[in-house]
Motif scaffolding. Structure first.
Motif, PDB file in Angstrom:
ATOM      1  N   UNK A   1      56.879 130.213 -79.805  1.00 54.12           N
ATOM      2  CA  UNK A   1      55.430 130.400 -79.907  1.00 54.12           C
ATOM      3  C   UNK A   1      55.138 131.591 -80.822  1.00 54.12           C
ATOM      4  N   UNK A   2      54.313 131.350 -81.853  1.00 59.23           N
ATOM      5  CA  UNK A   2      53.980 132.397 -82.821  1.00 59.23           C
ATOM      6  C   UNK A   2      52.489 132.397 -83.130  1.00 59.23           C
TER       7      UNK A   2
ATOM      8  N   UNK B   1      52.984 132.664 -89.458  1.00 59.12           N
ATOM      9  CA  UNK B   1      53.502 131.363 -89.892  1.00 59.12           C
ATOM     10  C   UNK B   1      52.948 131.039 -91.271  1.00 59.12           C
ATOM     11  N   UNK B   2      51.641 131.207 -91.414  1.00 65.31           N
ATOM     12  CA  UNK B   2      50.974 130.890 -92.679  1.00 65.31           C
ATOM     13  C   UNK B   2      51.006 132.093 -93.616  1.00 65.31           C
ATOM     14  N   UNK B   3      52.190 132.503 -93.951  1.00 66.05           N
ATOM     15  CA  UNK B   3      52.357 133.649 -94.839  1.00 66.05           C
ATOM     16  C   UNK B   3      53.753 133.622 -95.435  1.00 66.05           C
ATOM     17  N   UNK B   4      54.060 134.595 -96.241  1.00 68.69           N
ATOM     18  CA  UNK B   4      55.395 134.696 -96.827  1.00 68.69           C
ATOM     19  C   UNK B   4      56.316 135.417 -95.856  1.00 68.69           C
TER      20      UNK B   4
ATOM     21  N   UNK C   1      51.551 139.413 -82.290  1.00 72.26           N
ATOM     22  CA  UNK C   1      51.992 138.215 -82.999  1.00 72.26           C
ATOM     23  C   UNK C   1      52.833 137.271 -82.137  1.00 72.26           C
ATOM     24  N   UNK C   2      53.457 137.823 -81.073  1.00 70.08           N
ATOM     25  CA  UNK C   2      54.384 137.014 -80.279  1.00 70.08           C
ATOM     26  C   UNK C   2      54.124 137.052 -78.772  1.00 70.08           C
TER      27      UNK C   2
ATOM     28  N   UNK D   1      46.901 133.617 -76.733  1.00 72.17           N
ATOM     29  CA  UNK D   1      45.925 132.745 -76.068  1.00 72.17           C
ATOM     30  C   UNK D   1      45.151 131.870 -77.050  1.00 72.17           C
ATOM     31  N   UNK D   2      45.116 132.247 -78.320  1.00 75.31           N
ATOM     32  CA  UNK D   2      44.409 131.450 -79.321  1.00 75.31           C
ATOM     33  C   UNK D   2      45.032 131.667 -80.695  1.00 75.31           C
ATOM     34  N   UNK D   3      44.760 130.705 -81.591  1.00 71.86           N
ATOM     35  CA  UNK D   3      45.275 130.766 -82.971  1.00 71.86           C
ATOM     36  C   UNK D   3      46.791 130.955 -83.010  1.00 71.86           C
ATOM     37  N   UNK D   4      47.494 130.165 -82.220  1.00 73.87           N
ATOM     38  CA  UNK D   4      48.949 130.235 -82.226  1.00 73.87           C
ATOM     39  C   UNK D   4      49.526 128.824 -82.327  1.00 73.87           C
ATOM     40  N   UNK D   5      50.803 128.755 -82.637  1.00 72.37           N
ATOM     41  CA  UNK D   5      51.504 127.476 -82.759  1.00 72.37           C
ATOM     42  C   UNK D   5      52.760 127.523 -81.913  1.00 72.37           C
ATOM     43  N   UNK D   6      53.061 126.429 -81.253  1.00 75.38           N
ATOM     44  CA  UNK D   6      54.301 126.346 -80.486  1.00 75.38           C
ATOM     45  C   UNK D   6      55.030 125.053 -80.823  1.00 75.38           C
ATOM     46  N   UNK D   7      56.351 125.122 -80.788  1.00 80.16           N
ATOM     47  CA  UNK D   7      57.162 123.944 -81.083  1.00 80.16           C
ATOM     48  C   UNK D   7      58.500 124.043 -80.360  1.00 80.16           C
ATOM     49  N   UNK D   8      59.179 122.915 -80.280  1.00 76.07           N
ATOM     50  CA  UNK D   8      60.459 122.835 -79.576  1.00 76.07           C
ATOM     51  C   UNK D   8      61.565 123.526 -80.370  1.00 76.07           C
ATOM     52  N   UNK D   9      62.272 124.429 -79.713  1.00 81.56           N
ATOM     53  CA  UNK D   9      63.398 125.100 -80.365  1.00 81.56           C
ATOM     54  C   UNK D   9      64.500 124.093 -80.692  1.00 81.56           C
TER      55      UNK D   9
END
Length: 341
Positions: free
Chosen positions: A13-14, A19-22, A125-126, A130-138
């Motif tokens: 979760x980030x 994520x949307x950066x360099x 950032x980590x 609670x909002x504006x974040x993305x999570x995905x399966x490791x």
């Protein structure tokens, strides 16, 4: 999915800002270590600058050996310097703002275990997102074998829940996110072949995340106009027409290449009259394959006999060495086959 690494299906979760950066991350292994350490952060866990998070190297690399461990040690050293770069553009100020967010304050590597403390700048950032974040399966993330597949996977996941189920990313922005090699920044065709197509194929085959994409061209030059952005689509309803369009374009491209190679093979046969050794410039392998499979020499001889029987083309005898013995060969196709061995 095949060849899954032995690791619990934990969640990464980030905050979308990192994520949307360099990102400055040392390759595929570095990205995997970072994701695995982040997955150890529990939901709603408060930030503690002294807490240590640990992972085993065997959970990151399948069947690690001595060489793998040495490489991981080097990657850990580089991870200590890794960061997310965020630029803030201010319309009311003469100067924009740059912020670098180092991920770790300390990393230890000992007896196959990687332990780390997150930098205090990572708190927002980590932790307790609670909002504006993305999570995905490791587990899914660890299947990806390219740094570009990894980055495109998490970038697109961060946009996949938009109301219109699509996202148009300006090409300059996409290059920044991916740290695209300079040689591909000015050549979209190369960028698409080396990065976009390969990442798309790997992501949809190794994860449950599906998307399509299409380049968007600017200007009034039609097909010759430069690509200014890439449209990524996540809705099944919107994906179908894009998929059909890409399949049609691929078929047209294949047909065009086949026609080009067929013409090259035909002209080659007519010019060499069955004797490949007379050619100053050899045709490409695709043209040679077409020549053999389509029996072009026989077709040329047939056409010549029909229209100009007095000037019939005949295969020339060719001397070549086979096993140290000189052999005379008048069969064009056997000559061609020997040339391709």
């Amino acid at each position: 999915m095949k060849n899954q690494l032995l690791l619990p299906d934990e969640i990464v979760k980030k905050d979308n800002q990192i994520i949307r950066t360099k990102l400055e991350i040392p390759g595929v292994e570095g990205a995997r270590i970072l994701a695995a350490l982040i997955s150890r952060i529990k939901t709603n866990e408060p930030f503690n600058p002294n807490k240590i998070y640990s992972i085993a190297v065997k959970d990151i690399i399948k069947n690690p050996d001595g060489h793998s461990y040495q490489k991981i040690k080097t990657v850990c050293k580089e991870l200590l310097k890794s960061s997310a770069e965020i630029e803030l553009y201010n319309d009311t100020s003469e100067e924009d703002e740059f912020i670098g967010f180092p991920f770790f304050s300390a990393i230890q590597y000992k007896k196959g275990i990687i332990s780390a403390k997150f930098n205090f700048l990572m708190e927002k950032m980590l932790f307790k997102l609670t909002e504006c974040f993305t999570e995905y399966s490791l587990t899914e993330y660890l299947q990806l074998s390219s740094i570009y597949s990894q980055r495109i996977f998490e970038i697109l996941k961060s946009y996949s829940n938009l109301p219109d189920k699509e996202k148009i990313i300006p090409i300059e922005e996409l290059h920044k996110y991916l740290s695209t090699p300079k040689s591909q920044i000015t050549n979209f065709g190369l960028f698409q072949e080396k990065i976009l197509k390969k990442a798309h194929k790997e992501i949809i085959s190794k994860t449950d995340f599906y998307f399509e994409y299409e380049p968007i061209k600017g200007g009034k030059g039609g097909r010759t106009s430069p690509v200014t952005a890439v449209r990524f689509i996540f809705s099944k309803k919107k994906i179908e027409p894009v998929k059909e369009k890409k399949e049609k374009e691929d078929k047209e491209k294949t047909a065009k290449n086949n026609n080009k190679n067929f013409l090259a093979a035909w002209n080659c046969v007519k010019s060499c009259k069955g004797n490949c050794d007379t050619l100053s410039k050899k045709p490409n392998k695709a043209a040679c394959t077409i020549c053999k499979t389509k029996n072009l020499l026989e077709e040329v001889l047939k056409k010549q006999e029909e229209h100009c029987p007095s000037e019939k083309i005949t295969p020339q005898k060719t001397t070549y060495k086979s096993g140290g013995i000189e052999v005379e060969q008048a069969n064009f196709f056997e000559i061609l086959e020997n040339k391709n061995e």
